[in-house]
Design a protein around this motif. Structure first.
Motif, PDB file in Angstrom:
ATOM      1  N   GLN A  66     -84.725  74.622 -28.088  1.00 30.39           N
ATOM      2  CA  GLN A  66     -85.452  73.879 -28.978  1.00 30.39           C
ATOM      3  C   GLN A  66     -86.607  74.118 -29.667  1.00 30.39           C
ATOM      4  O   GLN A  66     -87.670  74.497 -28.667  1.00 30.39           O
ATOM      5  CB  GLN A  66     -85.047  72.226 -28.869  1.00 30.39           C
ATOM      6  CG  GLN A  66     -85.952  71.843 -27.768  1.00 30.39           C
ATOM      7  CD  GLN A  66     -85.759  70.046 -27.424  1.00 30.39           C
ATOM      8  OE1 GLN A  66     -84.828  69.476 -28.222  1.00 30.39           O
ATOM      9  NE2 GLN A  66     -86.576  69.665 -26.676  1.00 30.39           N
ATOM     10  N   ARG A  72     -90.917  69.511 -33.919  1.00 37.18           N
ATOM     11  CA  ARG A  72     -89.898  68.720 -33.985  1.00 37.18           C
ATOM     12  C   ARG A  72     -90.410  67.421 -35.024  1.00 37.18           C
ATOM     13  O   ARG A  72     -89.791  66.725 -35.718  1.00 37.18           O
ATOM     14  CB  ARG A  72     -89.314  68.206 -32.791  1.00 37.18           C
ATOM     15  CG  ARG A  72     -88.753  69.420 -31.896  1.00 37.18           C
ATOM     16  CD  ARG A  72     -87.502  68.820 -31.032  1.00 37.18           C
ATOM     17  NE  ARG A  72     -88.308  67.927 -29.802  1.00 37.18           N
ATOM     18  CZ  ARG A  72     -88.946  68.179 -28.878  1.00 37.18           C
ATOM     19  NH1 ARG A  72     -89.062  69.531 -28.811  1.00 37.18           N
ATOM     20  NH2 ARG A  72     -89.513  67.325 -28.127  1.00 37.18           N
ATOM     21  N   GLY A 102     -90.958  62.916 -26.037  1.00 33.76           N
ATOM     22  CA  GLY A 102     -90.135  63.340 -27.191  1.00 33.76           C
ATOM     23  C   GLY A 102     -90.612  62.895 -28.571  1.00 33.76           C
ATOM     24  O   GLY A 102     -91.283  62.094 -28.678  1.00 33.76           O
ATOM     25  N   GLU A 154     -94.394  70.286 -24.916  1.00 29.89           N
ATOM     26  CA  GLU A 154     -93.838  69.040 -24.836  1.00 29.89           C
ATOM     27  C   GLU A 154     -95.061  68.030 -25.145  1.00 29.89           C
ATOM     28  O   GLU A 154     -94.914  66.927 -25.158  1.00 29.89           O
ATOM     29  CB  GLU A 154     -92.840  68.746 -23.826  1.00 29.89           C
ATOM     30  CG  GLU A 154     -91.616  69.465 -23.923  1.00 29.89           C
ATOM     31  CD  GLU A 154     -90.883  69.487 -25.423  1.00 29.89           C
ATOM     32  OE1 GLU A 154     -90.714  68.135 -25.555  1.00 29.89           O
ATOM     33  OE2 GLU A 154     -90.596  70.178 -25.868  1.00 29.89           O
ATOM     34  N   SER A 179     -81.913  65.190 -26.636  1.00 25.42           N
ATOM     35  CA  SER A 179     -81.556  66.392 -27.767  1.00 25.42           C
ATOM     36  C   SER A 179     -80.145  65.945 -28.576  1.00 25.42           C
ATOM     37  O   SER A 179     -80.012  66.305 -29.653  1.00 25.42           O
ATOM     38  CB  SER A 179     -81.437  67.500 -27.176  1.00 25.42           C
ATOM     39  OG  SER A 179     -82.503  67.897 -26.516  1.00 25.42           O
ATOM     40  N   ASP A 188     -79.646  66.897 -23.010  1.00 24.72           N
ATOM     41  CA  ASP A 188     -80.972  67.574 -23.372  1.00 24.72           C
ATOM     42  C   ASP A 188     -81.173  69.285 -23.028  1.00 24.72           C
ATOM     43  O   ASP A 188     -80.286  69.500 -22.265  1.00 24.72           O
ATOM     44  CB  ASP A 188     -81.916  66.660 -22.750  1.00 24.72           C
ATOM     45  CG  ASP A 188     -83.318  66.633 -23.464  1.00 24.72           C
ATOM     46  OD1 ASP A 188     -83.565  65.836 -24.162  1.00 24.72           O
ATOM     47  OD2 ASP A 188     -84.174  67.755 -23.006  1.00 24.72           O
ATOM     48  N   VAL A 189     -81.804  69.757 -23.949  1.00 25.39           N
ATOM     49  CA  VAL A 189     -82.125  71.040 -23.453  1.00 25.39           C
ATOM     50  C   VAL A 189     -82.941  71.387 -22.409  1.00 25.39           C
ATOM     51  O   VAL A 189     -82.913  72.301 -21.658  1.00 25.39           O
ATOM     52  CB  VAL A 189     -82.983  71.630 -24.966  1.00 25.39           C
ATOM     53  CG1 VAL A 189     -83.401  73.105 -24.705  1.00 25.39           C
ATOM     54  CG2 VAL A 189     -82.000  71.723 -26.236  1.00 25.39           C
ATOM     55  N   LYS A 215     -79.054  63.792 -34.222  1.00 25.73           N
ATOM     56  CA  LYS A 215     -78.592  64.101 -32.847  1.00 25.73           C
ATOM     57  C   LYS A 215     -76.934  63.578 -32.453  1.00 25.73           C
ATOM     58  O   LYS A 215     -76.511  64.268 -31.551  1.00 25.73           O
ATOM     59  CB  LYS A 215     -79.333  63.002 -31.892  1.00 25.73           C
ATOM     60  CG  LYS A 215     -80.831  63.319 -32.104  1.00 25.73           C
ATOM     61  CD  LYS A 215     -81.343  64.533 -31.836  1.00 25.73           C
ATOM     62  CE  LYS A 215     -82.905  64.775 -32.030  1.00 25.73           C
ATOM     63  NZ  LYS A 215     -83.682  63.700 -31.174  1.00 25.73           N
ATOM     64  N   TYR A 220     -75.888  69.554 -25.512  1.00 24.24           N
ATOM     65  CA  TYR A 220     -77.041  70.468 -24.853  1.00 24.24           C
ATOM     66  C   TYR A 220     -76.786  70.941 -23.732  1.00 24.24           C
ATOM     67  O   TYR A 220     -75.725  70.526 -22.859  1.00 24.24           O
ATOM     68  CB  TYR A 220     -78.273  70.088 -25.483  1.00 24.24           C
ATOM     69  CG  TYR A 220     -78.624  70.197 -26.929  1.00 24.24           C
ATOM     70  CD1 TYR A 220     -79.072  71.088 -27.517  1.00 24.24           C
ATOM     71  CD2 TYR A 220     -78.214  68.983 -27.783  1.00 24.24           C
ATOM     72  CE1 TYR A 220     -79.146  71.248 -28.813  1.00 24.24           C
ATOM     73  CE2 TYR A 220     -78.297  69.072 -29.085  1.00 24.24           C
ATOM     74  CZ  TYR A 220     -78.884  70.262 -29.449  1.00 24.24           C
ATOM     75  OH  TYR A 220     -78.834  70.194 -31.041  1.00 24.24           O
TER      76      TYR A 220
END
Length: 270
Positions: A66, A72, A102, A154, A179, A188-189, A215, A220
């Motif tokens: 991602q 993002r 996130g 992140e 994710s 989640d990735v 989502k 994922y």
């Protein structure tokens, strides 16, 4: 009857869960819109990191990849602000809250200033962006940043030090992101992030998942957990019927921040 842009883009993402590649011409015919409209949809989804744009169409992005947090956030849908506002309103004076990293959960920070400076909250987070946002709120008493290995993509820390640190505490609520949210659960990735999310869930009385509608029906790399581990989901649009039914059967409350009613109101759809 033609559907709106957001619903059309959501259905395109659902189509990519079934077929690894979609073509502009096929989608245009299916949704009864011009090919240029579909190209703009795919371009927008591509900028948000939700699809891989290709000549003549688009492909599903790999389950193990991602875009970084900054990308993002740039491509985030408008609804995540409402999600953050709704989550922030749920936090009561004196509570201990855990917040992971996130693009959606970071939107809680601006809405956590306390109306009663005599009853502050304690915030534990592994995300620098969340900690910085909390630090700008003068009414917040304690902001505790986890130790760990810093991940610049992140803007957060992960690893054994982070998980061990979290297990020293107990919280009233955990707000986490994911994710993807599908009928199979939430995933989640980032495997390092999953370990942190699970630690927060284990050490909190209740867990709330914050996800926007893009989502939905996405799967994922690693499963975070089954629906039974969640108290509720906060989102910006109602989930598809199949997903909504699965959440209802698991006893998961779904709260939709309603743009029509304003940030002070919500709609309960499950």
């Amino acid at each position: 009857m033609r559907i709106g842009k957001k619903e059309r883009q959501s259905r395109i993402l659902q189509e990519l869960q079934i077929h690894p590649h979609v073509r502009v011409a096929t989608l245009a015919e299916r949704f009864d819109v011009a090919t240029e409209t579909i190209r703009r949809d795919l371009d927008a989804l591509g900028r948000a990191g939700l699809v891989m744009r290709q000549f003549g169409g688009a492909s599903a992005k790999p389950m193990g990849h991602q875009p970084d947090l900054a990308q993002r956030q740039l491509g985030a849908v408008a609804g995540i602000g409402r999600i953050g506002a709704q989550a922030g309103k749920m936090v009561q004076p004196g509570e201990v809250i855990m917040i992971d990293a996130g693009s959606t959960v970071t939107r809680i920070a601006p809405y956590l200033s306390s109306d009663n400076p005599g009853q502050h909250r304690t915030i534990l987070t592994n995300c620098y962006a969340v900690a910085h946002g909390m630090g700008e709120q003068a009414a917040i008493d304690d902001v505790i940043l986890c130790p760990g290995q810093f991940d610049p993509r992140e803007n957060a820390v992960y690893g054994h030090d982070t998980v061990d640190f979290l297990r020293r505490f107990h919280a009233n609520r955990a707000f986490i992101g994911a994710s993807g949210l599908s009928s199979h659960g939430f995933s989640d990735v980032n495997r390092k992030a999953v370990a942190v999310k699970r630690a927060m869930m284990e050490r909190s009385d209740e867990t709330w998942l914050l996800v926007d509608h893009t989502k939905f029906e996405q799967r994922y790399l690693e499963s975070i957990g089954p629906f039974s581990t969640l108290c509720g989901v906060i989102t910006d649009q109602g989930p598809p019927e199949n997903l909504r039914e699965k959440l209802a059967r698991a006893g998961v409350e779904v709260i939709v921040a309603d743009p029509e009613a304003g940030l002070s109101d919500i709609r309960i759809v499950v």
